[in-house]
Design a protein around this motif. Structure first.
Motif, PDB file in Angstrom:
ATOM      1  N   ARG A  27     -56.313  -7.086  64.778  1.00 19.41           N
ATOM      2  CA  ARG A  27     -56.131  -7.313  66.217  1.00 19.41           C
ATOM      3  C   ARG A  27     -54.736  -7.808  66.577  1.00 19.41           C
ATOM      4  N   VAL A  28     -54.176  -8.703  65.776  1.00 18.82           N
ATOM      5  CA  VAL A  28     -52.888  -9.296  66.166  1.00 18.82           C
ATOM      6  C   VAL A  28     -51.782  -9.073  65.154  1.00 18.82           C
ATOM      7  N   GLY A  29     -52.119  -8.626  63.954  1.00 19.32           N
ATOM      8  CA  GLY A  29     -51.101  -8.371  62.946  1.00 19.32           C
ATOM      9  C   GLY A  29     -50.958  -9.513  61.948  1.00 19.32           C
ATOM     10  N   ALA A  30     -50.432  -9.190  60.773  1.00 15.47           N
ATOM     11  CA  ALA A  30     -50.333 -10.173  59.685  1.00 15.47           C
ATOM     12  C   ALA A  30     -49.388 -11.318  60.029  1.00 15.47           C
ATOM     13  N   LEU A  31     -48.243 -11.005  60.644  1.00 17.42           N
ATOM     14  CA  LEU A  31     -47.281 -12.057  60.983  1.00 17.42           C
ATOM     15  C   LEU A  31     -47.885 -13.033  61.992  1.00 17.42           C
ATOM     16  N   ALA A  32     -48.588 -12.508  62.991  1.00 15.96           N
ATOM     17  CA  ALA A  32     -49.205 -13.376  63.998  1.00 15.96           C
ATOM     18  C   ALA A  32     -50.294 -14.253  63.371  1.00 15.96           C
ATOM     19  N   VAL A  33     -51.038 -13.694  62.432  1.00 20.22           N
ATOM     20  CA  VAL A  33     -52.050 -14.501  61.737  1.00 20.22           C
ATOM     21  C   VAL A  33     -51.380 -15.624  60.961  1.00 20.22           C
ATOM     22  N   LEU A  34     -50.259 -15.328  60.309  1.00 21.86           N
ATOM     23  CA  LEU A  34     -49.535 -16.361  59.568  1.00 21.86           C
ATOM     24  C   LEU A  34     -49.047 -17.460  60.505  1.00 21.86           C
ATOM     25  N   VAL A  35     -48.481 -17.075  61.654  1.00 24.64           N
ATOM     26  CA  VAL A  35     -48.053 -18.058  62.646  1.00 24.64           C
ATOM     27  C   VAL A  35     -49.243 -18.889  63.115  1.00 24.64           C
ATOM     28  N   GLY A  36     -50.383 -18.208  63.349  1.00 23.64           N
ATOM     29  CA  GLY A  36     -51.588 -18.904  63.788  1.00 23.64           C
ATOM     30  C   GLY A  36     -52.088 -19.905  62.769  1.00 23.64           C
ATOM     31  N   VAL A  37     -52.036 -19.540  61.498  1.00 25.80           N
ATOM     32  CA  VAL A  37     -52.483 -20.452  60.435  1.00 25.80           C
ATOM     33  C   VAL A  37     -51.612 -21.701  60.397  1.00 25.80           C
ATOM     34  N   VAL A  38     -50.297 -21.500  60.462  1.00 23.55           N
ATOM     35  CA  VAL A  38     -49.373 -22.641  60.421  1.00 23.55           C
ATOM     36  C   VAL A  38     -49.627 -23.579  61.597  1.00 23.55           C
ATOM     37  N   ALA A  39     -49.814 -23.002  62.792  1.00 23.44           N
ATOM     38  CA  ALA A  39     -50.033 -23.835  63.979  1.00 23.44           C
ATOM     39  C   ALA A  39     -51.395 -24.510  63.957  1.00 23.44           C
ATOM     40  N   ALA A  40     -52.392 -23.865  63.346  1.00 26.09           N
ATOM     41  CA  ALA A  40     -53.757 -24.402  63.359  1.00 26.09           C
ATOM     42  C   ALA A  40     -54.007 -25.455  62.291  1.00 26.09           C
ATOM     43  N   VAL A  41     -53.106 -25.537  61.308  1.00 20.39           N
ATOM     44  CA  VAL A  41     -53.323 -26.475  60.207  1.00 20.39           C
ATOM     45  C   VAL A  41     -53.247 -27.918  60.686  1.00 20.39           C
ATOM     46  N   VAL A  42     -52.289 -28.219  61.536  1.00 16.45           N
ATOM     47  CA  VAL A  42     -52.087 -29.614  61.956  1.00 16.45           C
ATOM     48  C   VAL A  42     -53.319 -30.183  62.659  1.00 16.45           C
ATOM     49  N   ALA A 146     -67.992 -27.639  62.879  1.00 20.43           N
ATOM     50  CA  ALA A 146     -67.253 -27.268  64.088  1.00 20.43           C
ATOM     51  C   ALA A 146     -65.754 -27.236  63.835  1.00 20.43           C
ATOM     52  N   ALA A 147     -65.252 -28.117  62.969  1.00 19.53           N
ATOM     53  CA  ALA A 147     -63.827 -28.123  62.656  1.00 19.53           C
ATOM     54  C   ALA A 147     -63.422 -26.825  61.961  1.00 19.53           C
ATOM     55  N   GLY A 148     -64.269 -26.349  61.045  1.00 18.15           N
ATOM     56  CA  GLY A 148     -63.999 -25.069  60.395  1.00 18.15           C
ATOM     57  C   GLY A 148     -63.969 -23.927  61.399  1.00 18.15           C
ATOM     58  N   PHE A 149     -64.923 -23.946  62.324  1.00 15.69           N
ATOM     59  CA  PHE A 149     -64.979 -22.921  63.367  1.00 15.69           C
ATOM     60  C   PHE A 149     -63.729 -22.980  64.241  1.00 15.69           C
ATOM     61  N   ALA A 150     -63.367 -24.176  64.689  1.00 11.60           N
ATOM     62  CA  ALA A 150     -62.217 -24.331  65.571  1.00 11.60           C
ATOM     63  C   ALA A 150     -60.923 -23.918  64.876  1.00 11.60           C
ATOM     64  N   PHE A 151     -60.827 -24.174  63.577  1.00 10.85           N
ATOM     65  CA  PHE A 151     -59.628 -23.805  62.834  1.00 10.85           C
ATOM     66  C   PHE A 151     -59.399 -22.297  62.889  1.00 10.85           C
ATOM     67  N   VAL A 152     -60.434 -21.527  62.565  1.00 10.11           N
ATOM     68  CA  VAL A 152     -60.287 -20.069  62.559  1.00 10.11           C
ATOM     69  C   VAL A 152     -60.074 -19.544  63.976  1.00 10.11           C
ATOM     70  N   GLU A 153     -60.783 -20.109  64.940  1.00  6.70           N
ATOM     71  CA  GLU A 153     -60.590 -19.696  66.326  1.00  6.70           C
ATOM     72  C   GLU A 153     -59.156 -19.965  66.772  1.00  6.70           C
ATOM     73  N   ASN A 154     -58.623 -21.110  66.400  1.00  7.30           N
ATOM     74  CA  ASN A 154     -57.242 -21.435  66.764  1.00  7.30           C
ATOM     75  C   ASN A 154     -56.243 -20.479  66.116  1.00  7.30           C
ATOM     76  N   VAL A 155     -56.520 -20.080  64.878  1.00 11.74           N
ATOM     77  CA  VAL A 155     -55.639 -19.114  64.220  1.00 11.74           C
ATOM     78  C   VAL A 155     -55.525 -17.858  65.065  1.00 11.74           C
ATOM     79  N   TYR A 156     -56.664 -17.370  65.558  1.00 15.41           N
ATOM     80  CA  TYR A 156     -56.641 -16.153  66.376  1.00 15.41           C
ATOM     81  C   TYR A 156     -55.942 -16.383  67.711  1.00 15.41           C
ATOM     82  N   TYR A 157     -56.254 -17.485  68.393  1.00  9.57           N
ATOM     83  CA  TYR A 157     -55.646 -17.735  69.702  1.00  9.57           C
ATOM     84  C   TYR A 157     -54.142 -17.961  69.592  1.00  9.57           C
ATOM     85  N   PHE A 158     -53.718 -18.717  68.593  1.00 12.08           N
ATOM     86  CA  PHE A 158     -52.285 -18.929  68.412  1.00 12.08           C
ATOM     87  C   PHE A 158     -51.585 -17.609  68.050  1.00 12.08           C
TER      88      PHE A 158
END
Length: 369
Positions: A27-42, A146-158
């Motif tokens: 849906r968003v591409g590998a680079l966007a997923v990587l950016v999302g993961v970095v932003a969602a970790v904190v 819920a934290a696990g759910f929110a983490f993955v959801e944030n990866v996609y939104y970011f």
């Protein structure tokens, strides 16, 4: 058969996680997923650390905590994604193009997401109730799912924010703006909804009546769904003023109330343990000199540090295991007279306490010698 079931569960979790990752990448591409993961970790680190801090008096098994988080991140996310996409498609067909997303956001998302996030909590209540000592445990399991759910959801939104608007500058649409909204203003949103169910489960986990074990969590689920719906509606249907009013007038007070409940229950756990220790010392299960150390988290921590300094890491771990066994037995003593099941559990924990105490003494003595 007993080996195949957990193996199948782990494989299922892994496949769900890979499927979610694959869908997000498409849906968003590998680079966007990587950016999302970095932003969602904190934000996820902050949320998880908060729930682990709450659980310090009587830590739950790390394996169960990890599986609960993985359930939220993998299975719950995948289920919600498939159901919400289906609801959106059906809504578009029945109500016209563009209305399906509202059906998904306001109806299917709250109903499905809260139900699926709460599965580990309810399953533990029915299948492993000895792992529950009350409201705190319900809060911790619900919060981590819920934290696990929110983490993955944030990866996609970011990631989607990055694809559509880039990083932005915090005042315009982009990753920074999404991070301010989801990572700073509302990192506890999903955990807050599901924690209501965890509180309901924790209130009745020791109840002998099956009716209460169904009714109270069901009422808590309805509360979580309503709160989730209100949150989504304020972000979707209302403007900035509506969202901020809902945030400050409803969400913040509820969040504050839940935090106060957590603090109260945490102090209650400390009082239960402190009240049980003198009797355990009189029975000869622990040394009288250990009572003040075991009744205080700071004393426990200093004891482990001292053991590590004088006798090494293995001795410190043995002391930690002994302290955990003391805590488990202190809680179990409340239920020891309620039936054979609780009595056998008490005897099992007493054996664990004696074994861990012997290990701690042995490791300290062998190193000193």
């Amino acid at each position: 058969m007993t080996v195949l079931v957990p193996v199948a569960g782990i494989v299922g979790l892994a496949l769900s996680g890979l499927f979610v990752l694959g869908l997000a990448t498409v849906r968003v591409g590998a680079l966007a997923v990587l950016v999302g993961v970095v932003a969602a970790v904190v934000p996820v680190l902050v949320v998880v650390a908060a729930f682990l801090w709450i659980d310090r008096w009587e830590p739950e098994p790390a394996k169960l905590l990890l599986l609960t988080f993985a359930w939220g991140a993998c299975v719950a996310t995948l289920t919600a994604l498939l159901v919400n996409d289906t609801a959106a498609a059906v809504g578009d067909m029945l109500l016209g193009e563009g209305n399906g997303s509202k059906v998904s956001t306001l109806v299917s998302a709250p109903l499905v997401e809260e139900a699926i996030k709460a599965v580990p909590v309810v399953a533990l209540m029915w299948r492993r109730s000895h792992e529950f000592d009350g409201v705190v445990d319900g809060i911790v399991y619900a919060g981590l799912s819920a934290a696990g759910f929110a983490f993955v959801e944030n990866v996609y939104y970011f990631g989607r924010a990055f694809v559509e608007h880039g990083f932005g500058d915090g005042t315009t649409a982009g990753v920074f703006a999404a991070f301010i909204l989801r990572g700073l203003l509302s990192p506890f949103a999903h955990p807050l909804f599901t924690v209501l169910i965890g509180i309901g489960v924790g209130l009745v986990v020791r109840s002998d009546g099956p009716g209460a074990k169904i009714a109270v969590p069901a009422v808590a689920y309805v509360g979580a769904v309503l709160l989730h719906t209100l949150w989504n509606a304020s972000a979707t249907l209302g403007g900035a003023d509506v969202f901020l009013n809902i945030y400050f007038l409803i969400m913040v007070p509820i969040f504050t109330a839940v935090v106060l409940i957590m603090a109260w229950q945490r102090r209650r756990e400390q009082r239960i343990i402190a009240a049980a220790l003198p009797g355990m010392a009189e029975a000869g299960w622990i040394a009288p000199s250990e009572v003040p150390l075991l009744a205080d988290l700071r004393g426990r921590r200093q004891w482990r540090r001292q053991a590590r300094k004088e006798s090494g890491r293995a001795a410190a771990k043995a002391v930690g295991d002994y302290q955990a066994a003391v805590t488990e037995l202190a809680f179990a003593r409340r239920w020891a007279d309620d039936g054979d099941e609780h009595s056998s559990r008490h005897a099992e924990l007493l054996a664990v306490l004696r074994r861990t105490r012997n290990d701690a003494v042995r490791l300290a003595s062998s190193t000193d010698g």
